[in-house]
Design a protein around this motif. Structure first.
Motif, PDB file in Angstrom:
ATOM      1  N   GLN A   1      59.644  30.047  24.811  1.00 57.25           N
ATOM      2  CA  GLN A   1      58.506  29.585  24.025  1.00 57.25           C
ATOM      3  C   GLN A   1      57.208  30.174  24.547  1.00 57.25           C
ATOM      4  O   GLN A   1      56.320  30.572  23.771  1.00 57.25           O
ATOM      5  CB  GLN A   1      58.443  28.048  24.067  1.00 57.25           C
ATOM      6  CG  GLN A   1      57.487  27.436  23.062  1.00 57.25           C
ATOM      7  CD  GLN A   1      57.891  27.720  21.636  1.00 57.25           C
ATOM      8  OE1 GLN A   1      59.078  27.768  21.319  1.00 57.25           O
ATOM      9  NE2 GLN A   1      56.910  27.928  20.768  1.00 57.25           N
ATOM     10  N   SER A   2      57.132  30.271  25.861  1.00 55.02           N
ATOM     11  CA  SER A   2      55.933  30.860  26.473  1.00 55.02           C
ATOM     12  C   SER A   2      55.796  32.327  26.106  1.00 55.02           C
ATOM     13  O   SER A   2      54.691  32.811  25.804  1.00 55.02           O
ATOM     14  CB  SER A   2      56.010  30.693  27.995  1.00 55.02           C
ATOM     15  OG  SER A   2      54.959  31.382  28.626  1.00 55.02           O
ATOM     16  N   GLN A   3      56.927  33.048  26.112  1.00 49.95           N
ATOM     17  CA  GLN A   3      56.886  34.472  25.765  1.00 49.95           C
ATOM     18  C   GLN A   3      56.509  34.675  24.300  1.00 49.95           C
ATOM     19  O   GLN A   3      55.737  35.585  23.966  1.00 49.95           O
ATOM     20  CB  GLN A   3      58.255  35.113  26.037  1.00 49.95           C
ATOM     21  CG  GLN A   3      58.681  35.111  27.497  1.00 49.95           C
ATOM     22  CD  GLN A   3      57.757  35.960  28.351  1.00 49.95           C
ATOM     23  OE1 GLN A   3      57.200  36.947  27.903  1.00 49.95           O
ATOM     24  NE2 GLN A   3      57.579  35.556  29.601  1.00 49.95           N
ATOM     25  N   LEU A   4      57.042  33.827  23.412  1.00 46.46           N
ATOM     26  CA  LEU A   4      56.694  33.931  21.986  1.00 46.46           C
ATOM     27  C   LEU A   4      55.209  33.659  21.767  1.00 46.46           C
ATOM     28  O   LEU A   4      54.545  34.335  20.962  1.00 46.46           O
ATOM     29  CB  LEU A   4      57.532  32.947  21.179  1.00 46.46           C
ATOM     30  CG  LEU A   4      59.019  33.287  21.020  1.00 46.46           C
ATOM     31  CD1 LEU A   4      59.761  32.155  20.322  1.00 46.46           C
ATOM     32  CD2 LEU A   4      59.191  34.578  20.232  1.00 46.46           C
ATOM     33  N   GLN A   5      54.688  32.681  22.491  1.00 50.12           N
ATOM     34  CA  GLN A   5      53.264  32.379  22.366  1.00 50.12           C
ATOM     35  C   GLN A   5      52.423  33.531  22.884  1.00 50.12           C
ATOM     36  O   GLN A   5      51.379  33.875  22.297  1.00 50.12           O
ATOM     37  CB  GLN A   5      52.937  31.087  23.133  1.00 50.12           C
ATOM     38  CG  GLN A   5      51.504  30.599  22.938  1.00 50.12           C
ATOM     39  CD  GLN A   5      51.190  30.265  21.487  1.00 50.12           C
ATOM     40  OE1 GLN A   5      51.972  29.585  20.816  1.00 50.12           O
ATOM     41  NE2 GLN A   5      50.056  30.757  20.997  1.00 50.12           N
ATOM     42  N   LEU A   6      52.895  34.135  23.980  1.00 50.55           N
ATOM     43  CA  LEU A   6      52.169  35.283  24.541  1.00 50.55           C
ATOM     44  C   LEU A   6      52.144  36.438  23.536  1.00 50.55           C
ATOM     45  O   LEU A   6      51.108  37.116  23.371  1.00 50.55           O
ATOM     46  CB  LEU A   6      52.829  35.721  25.845  1.00 50.55           C
ATOM     47  CG  LEU A   6      52.044  36.732  26.691  1.00 50.55           C
ATOM     48  CD1 LEU A   6      50.786  36.093  27.239  1.00 50.55           C
ATOM     49  CD2 LEU A   6      52.912  37.261  27.824  1.00 50.55           C
TER      50      LEU A   6
ATOM     51  N   TRP B   1      43.624  41.875  30.310  1.00 50.26           N
ATOM     52  CA  TRP B   1      43.538  40.942  29.174  1.00 50.26           C
ATOM     53  C   TRP B   1      42.933  39.640  29.682  1.00 50.26           C
ATOM     54  O   TRP B   1      43.531  38.947  30.492  1.00 50.26           O
ATOM     55  CB  TRP B   1      44.924  40.717  28.606  1.00 50.26           C
ATOM     56  CG  TRP B   1      44.991  39.754  27.447  1.00 50.26           C
ATOM     57  CD1 TRP B   1      43.959  39.249  26.709  1.00 50.26           C
ATOM     58  CD2 TRP B   1      46.181  39.182  26.880  1.00 50.26           C
ATOM     59  NE1 TRP B   1      44.408  38.412  25.736  1.00 50.26           N
ATOM     60  CE2 TRP B   1      45.771  38.356  25.800  1.00 50.26           C
ATOM     61  CE3 TRP B   1      47.543  39.300  27.165  1.00 50.26           C
ATOM     62  CZ2 TRP B   1      46.686  37.635  25.044  1.00 50.26           C
ATOM     63  CZ3 TRP B   1      48.445  38.596  26.408  1.00 50.26           C
ATOM     64  CH2 TRP B   1      48.031  37.765  25.349  1.00 50.26           C
ATOM     65  N   ARG B   2      41.767  39.320  29.166  1.00 48.29           N
ATOM     66  CA  ARG B   2      41.115  38.068  29.561  1.00 48.29           C
ATOM     67  C   ARG B   2      41.543  36.987  28.564  1.00 48.29           C
ATOM     68  O   ARG B   2      40.920  36.771  27.527  1.00 48.29           O
ATOM     69  CB  ARG B   2      39.599  38.230  29.579  1.00 48.29           C
ATOM     70  CG  ARG B   2      38.883  37.071  30.295  1.00 48.29           C
ATOM     71  CD  ARG B   2      37.422  37.387  30.535  1.00 48.29           C
ATOM     72  NE  ARG B   2      37.244  38.484  31.469  1.00 48.29           N
ATOM     73  CZ  ARG B   2      37.303  38.358  32.793  1.00 48.29           C
ATOM     74  NH1 ARG B   2      37.563  37.180  33.337  1.00 48.29           N
ATOM     75  NH2 ARG B   2      37.112  39.401  33.580  1.00 48.29           N
TER      76      ARG B   2
ATOM     77  N   HIS C   1      44.858  31.530  30.136  1.00 48.73           N
ATOM     78  CA  HIS C   1      45.496  31.970  31.377  1.00 48.73           C
ATOM     79  C   HIS C   1      44.605  32.863  32.228  1.00 48.73           C
ATOM     80  O   HIS C   1      45.036  33.328  33.285  1.00 48.73           O
ATOM     81  CB  HIS C   1      46.797  32.711  31.058  1.00 48.73           C
ATOM     82  CG  HIS C   1      47.748  31.900  30.218  1.00 48.73           C
ATOM     83  ND1 HIS C   1      48.290  30.717  30.643  1.00 48.73           N
ATOM     84  CD2 HIS C   1      48.234  32.110  28.961  1.00 48.73           C
ATOM     85  CE1 HIS C   1      49.087  30.229  29.700  1.00 48.73           C
ATOM     86  NE2 HIS C   1      49.054  31.047  28.664  1.00 48.73           N
ATOM     87  N   GLY C   2      43.408  33.131  31.781  1.00 49.77           N
ATOM     88  CA  GLY C   2      42.506  33.955  32.567  1.00 49.77           C
ATOM     89  C   GLY C   2      42.846  35.432  32.490  1.00 49.77           C
ATOM     90  O   GLY C   2      43.410  35.902  31.502  1.00 49.77           O
ATOM     91  N   LEU C   3      42.529  36.158  33.560  1.00 49.24           N
ATOM     92  CA  LEU C   3      42.729  37.605  33.573  1.00 49.24           C
ATOM     93  C   LEU C   3      44.196  37.935  33.826  1.00 49.24           C
ATOM     94  O   LEU C   3      44.772  37.511  34.829  1.00 49.24           O
ATOM     95  CB  LEU C   3      41.843  38.230  34.667  1.00 49.24           C
ATOM     96  CG  LEU C   3      41.520  39.711  34.514  1.00 49.24           C
ATOM     97  CD1 LEU C   3      40.710  39.942  33.249  1.00 49.24           C
ATOM     98  CD2 LEU C   3      40.753  40.211  35.732  1.00 49.24           C
ATOM     99  N   ILE C   4      44.775  38.689  32.909  1.00 49.20           N
ATOM    100  CA  ILE C   4      46.202  39.040  32.992  1.00 49.20           C
ATOM    101  C   ILE C   4      46.316  40.549  33.175  1.00 49.20           C
ATOM    102  O   ILE C   4      45.682  41.326  32.448  1.00 49.20           O
ATOM    103  CB  ILE C   4      46.953  38.608  31.712  1.00 49.20           C
ATOM    104  CG1 ILE C   4      46.796  37.102  31.482  1.00 49.20           C
ATOM    105  CG2 ILE C   4      48.423  38.985  31.795  1.00 49.20           C
ATOM    106  CD1 ILE C   4      47.445  36.628  30.188  1.00 49.20           C
TER     107      ILE C   4
END
Length: 690
Positions: A432-437, A474-475, A479-482
């Protein structure tokens, strides 16, 4: 008794009419049997009229062939009554032979009724002469004529019933049967005529008031032949139309079958598609519930397929998918279901007793896909990430099973790819986290959440800033800076990497234009290219358009590609790199020493720069092998007149060693960390330059 004689020509005509009438009767029986609804009633009425007229004409022509030494004639009403008897017998005959069955009891009763009708027609026709005194009949021959009529009727009914539908030699069979039936009808007629006796002094009461015979024979023959011919022509045309309709119906059925197949199967690989998979999955769930059985749902995705598709084009990608489908087929049983959902996603459904069977199949799949593919003389390598969900442990409906198998597949990708994983409950949250990302990444460009950080590059000898490397960040609002390691893999799988790559190139050139305008005209900017971006056919045009848009000299742009990317298809890489080099852009081979370069190809690559991987730099002080490798890379670069860049410099000892070796420029946390453009050390650089 009066002596009699026959006109041989009319006798022959009566025999031919009997044969033609018999053939018409057989043909009409086939038409009536094949027709339905109103058409069946029309064929029955028309067929009975043609058949009755033919049989009656044969008898009447036979009577016209008969002559006595007295004038003869025929009463019209009685003659018409004999015709009605023939038509009535024909209606009954056609109706009888078109029934689904013809048991011997019905055949016997039908023969008696039809034989009686034909006999009634004959002897009614004889009565039309109105002989005075009346005609005497020999009892034996009279009885024999009735028996012949009944027997002929029975044979005709049986033959017509058997020949009403198609047979391998239908035309020959009907002709033969028509001759036999015609002969039987003629035999009955002339037997009845032989039974007739005319006493001396007899005269015909219809001779003066009835129908004259001098022209009647010709008229009857012409009319009868015309009616029979019309009936046969109409029957033949209808038969041809029916045959044409049957062909069209068969073609339509084949087309419907083909359309159904296309609707349920993937057009490229011929495997079942999602629609058919869902149907079979529903059936498998019902069967497993009923029998308390188990089955596995395996979700498989190809690693590296998008890079192949972008590098070689969809034609090669399609060929690769076809070969992959063939290998999958060889790994499973005939009763197992293989489906392609689209793109490079495949789903398998396996009946099994336990998870060991699913693991065995998954391992065979991974091993099979891992072998190189030869597609149109291109040697291609991809791998497979496989996720497995078991029924009923990992889901009791289609949606849950598919989602969990998909989550297990993504876990296999995150675990290093080229492997398989069974579903575990903890994977749902991660999936679910990956799909949201992925969803957020699609919106990131429009929301201007992507940004570039710039790591300075320093001249190894003077220590001054000579440029920067653009690094993507990616800000994320939550999740902040990725860093790109966390999302570029998703971008490649979704196809967003091209759009992101174009943005990075444009933003880096825009920033370098701004620094040039502030006086740093000798700086250059380095941009990393992904494998997908590098392999895209539009890359040279995109680079030239971007440089032109920002009025940036091509020599101020360095494009970095990894050694592995450059060597994946060396010949194709040469074409792209030569186009970029011809435009004046600098080419840097990144992470050099970690791949599998051929020195022959390295010599042919139009590169300006080699970049030593940070993995070798990190251990310079502790590992003599790494020091030897770095020394060899520097020596190789100097021999090929390439600039040597070392990244990952974190200690003064590393800086000193690399400078003494002859590296041209250095990067690393010791010298400068990646920072936003506003925080880039421009002032410090200006001081060094002054």
């Amino acid at each position: 008794m009066l002596s009699n004689s026959y006109n041989q020509l009319l006798v022959l005509c009566s025999f031919l009419v009997a044969i033609l009438a018999s053939y018409t009767a057989l043909d009409m029986a086939g038409r009536v049997a094949a027709a339905t609804g109103n058409a069946k009633r029309w064929w029955l009425a028309g067929g009975a009229f043609a058949m009755g007229l033919g049989i009656w004409s044969m008898h009447f022509i036979g009577m016209l062939a008969f002559s006595l030494p007295i004038p003869l004639g025929y009463d019209p009403l009685i003659t018409f009554a004999s015709l009605l008897a023939a038509i009535g017998a024909s209606v009954f005959a056609l109706w009888l032979v078109c029934q689904p069955t013809l048991p011997w009891q019905r055949l016997t009763l039908g023969a008696l009724l039809m034989g009686s009708g034909i006999a009634a027609m004959h002897y009614t026709g004889m009565a039309a002469m109105r002989m005075l005194p009346g005609i005497r009949y020999d009892p034996l021959l009279f009885t024999l004529s009735i028996i012949i009529a009944v027997a002929a009727s029975g044979a005709a009914l049986w033959i017509a019933f058997r020949l009403r539908s198609g047979s391998p030699h239908l035309m020959l069979a009907r002709c033969t049967a028509a001759v036999i039936m015609g002969g039987a009808i003629v035999g009955m007629h002339y037997t009845g005529m032989a039974a007739s006796q005319f006493p001396l002094g007899s005269f015909c009461g219809a001779a003066n008031s009835g129908i004259a015979t001098n022209w009647l024979a010709l008229l009857v023959i012409v009319v009868t032949l015309a009616v029979l011919a019309i009936a046969l022509i109409v029957s033949v045309l209808d038969n041809r139309m029916a045959a044409h309709t049957a062909v069209l119906a068969e073609s339509l059925a084949e087309a419907n079958h083909e359309l159904m197949h296309l609707a349920l199967h993937d057009n490229l690989t011929k495997l079942p598609n999602r629609l058919l998979l869902e149907d079979r999955l529903a059936q498998a769930i019902q069967k497993a519930e009923r029998d308390r059985g188990r089955f596995a749902l395996i979700f498989m995705d190809l690693d590296g397929f998008k890079a192949v598709n972008d590098a070689y084009g969809h034609h090669i990608g399609d060929g690769l998918l076809i070969d992959v489908a063939d290998r999958i087929r060889r790994c499973v049983r005939a009763q197992d279901t293989i489906a392609r959902l689209g793109g490079d996603e495949f789903v398998l459904m396996l009946e099994l007793a336990g998870p060991e069977g699913a693991a065995s199949v998954a391992e065979a799949l991974v091993d099979a896909i891992d072998q190189p593919f030869n597609v149109h003389r291109h040697l291609l390598s991809v791998s497979a990430s496989v996720g497995i969900a078991l029924y009923p442990d990992d889901g009791r409906d289609q949606r849950e099973l598919m989602a969990n198998a998909d989550a297990a597949m993504y876990h296999a990708k995150d675990s290093g790819r080229n492997g398989y994983c069974f579903f575990e409950a903890s994977m749902n949250a991660n999936a679910q986290s990956q799909l949201q990302l992925m969803h957020d990444l699609r919106l990131a460009l429009g929301r201007k959440e992507l940004e570039l950080h710039y790591q300075p590059k320093f001249d190894a000898v003077s220590g001054r800033v000579i440029g920067a490397e653009a690094l993507l960040r990616w800000r994320h609002p939550k999740h902040g800076l990725i860093s790109p390691d966390a999302f570029l893999g998703h971008a490649e799988r979704s196809g967003l990497v091209l759009q992101i790559g174009d943005w990075v190139l444009d933003e880096a050139c825009r920033q370098m234009r701004a620094w040039h305008d502030r006086g740093h005209v000798d700086w250059s900017i380095a941009v990393n290219l992904s494998a997908v971006q590098f392999a895209h056919a539009s890359l040279p045009a995109t680079v030239e358009a971007t440089l032109l848009r920002h009025a940036l000299a091509p020599s101020r742009l360095t494009l970095e590609i990894t050694e592995t990317t450059a060597m994946r298809d060396a010949e194709a890489s040469l074409v792209i790199l030569r186009q970029l080099a011809a435009a004046g852009v600098n080419i840097s081979i990144d992470d050099f020493g970690t791949g599998y370069s051929s020195l022959l190809y390295l010599k042919r690559l139009p590169a300006n720069e080699l970049k030593i991987d940070r993995g070798f730099v990190n251990e310079l002080a502790h590992d003599s092998d790494d020091a030897a490798i770095v020394s060899a890379i520097v020596a190789l670069g100097q021999t090929l007149n390439l600039n040597i860049v070392a990244e990952g410099v974190e200690t003064a000892a590393q800086q000193d060693f690399l400078t003494r070796l002859g590296c041209d420029s250095l990067q690393g946390f010791l010298l400068g960390r990646p920072v936003p453009a506003d925080d880039f050390p421009c002032a410090a650089a200006e001081e060094v330059i002054r």
